[in-house]
Scaffold this motif. Structure first.
Motif: not given
Length: 179
Positions: A3, A12, A26, A28-30, A32, A41, A43, A45, A57-58
């Protein structure tokens, strides 16, 4: 899974359409990217600062650090990212929190922290969590610039030290030769 916590001035909403060209989807707001069981991924945040000058972002990935770094450079490299931390969650099916703690207490190279279950080796902090996961963390100091390959190598070195990969050099002798 590794991570990486990173901040970038690009929101984003703008990153999503750009990543679709690299076959990111995309979900669920990620964002991938998957292939052959490997996942990368991104993500979003949150924001950093009151003026929302940097978006957080992670980035999660499994697999080799070289592949993860390549995909990170490909996807986030052009957005002037500021890397704040690299983490890795280590699990083993037979190890409990008390087993991890006693294992690290036996190793002289691991320094104990002020609280039970927190250790340090070099720059990497090691936290033994109650859910039998060991979290390896390397965080940015304010005085130094983060070089992603160096951070990933340091965390991977501790991971390999705690859970070495066992190779059986003589396994080919056990198998019969097919004629």
């Amino acid at each position: 899974m590794f991570k990486i916590t990173v901040f970038s001035p690009i929101p984003p909403v703008e990153i999503g359409p750009l990543l679709k060209g690299f076959r990111f989807t995309e979900v669920k707001n990620e964002f991938v990217w998957k292939v052959d069981g490997y996942v990368f991924r991104i993500v979003p945040f949150g924001t950093q600062g009151r003026a929302q000058t940097a978006y957080g972002y992670r980035v999660f990935f499994n697999g080799s650090i070289d592949g993860g770094q390549y995909l990170f450079d490909l996807s986030m490299g052009c957005f002037t990212p500021t890397i704040n931390a690299v983490e890795f969650d280590l699990t083993h099916p037979t190890m409990k929190q008390s087993d991890w703690i006693s294992d690290m207490l036996r190793r002289p190279s691991y320094k104990t922290g002020q609280l039970r279950g927190i250790f340090e080796k070099g720059n990497v902090k090691i936290v033994c969590l109650p859910n039998d996961v060991v979290n390896l963390q390397l965080r940015k100091n304010h005085s130094r610039v983060v070089k992603l390959p160096v951070f990933l190598k340091e965390v991977e070195m501790i991971r390999d030290d705690l859970l070495p990969v066992e190779y059986d050099l003589f396994s080919s002798f056990e198998e019969g030769i097919a004629i």
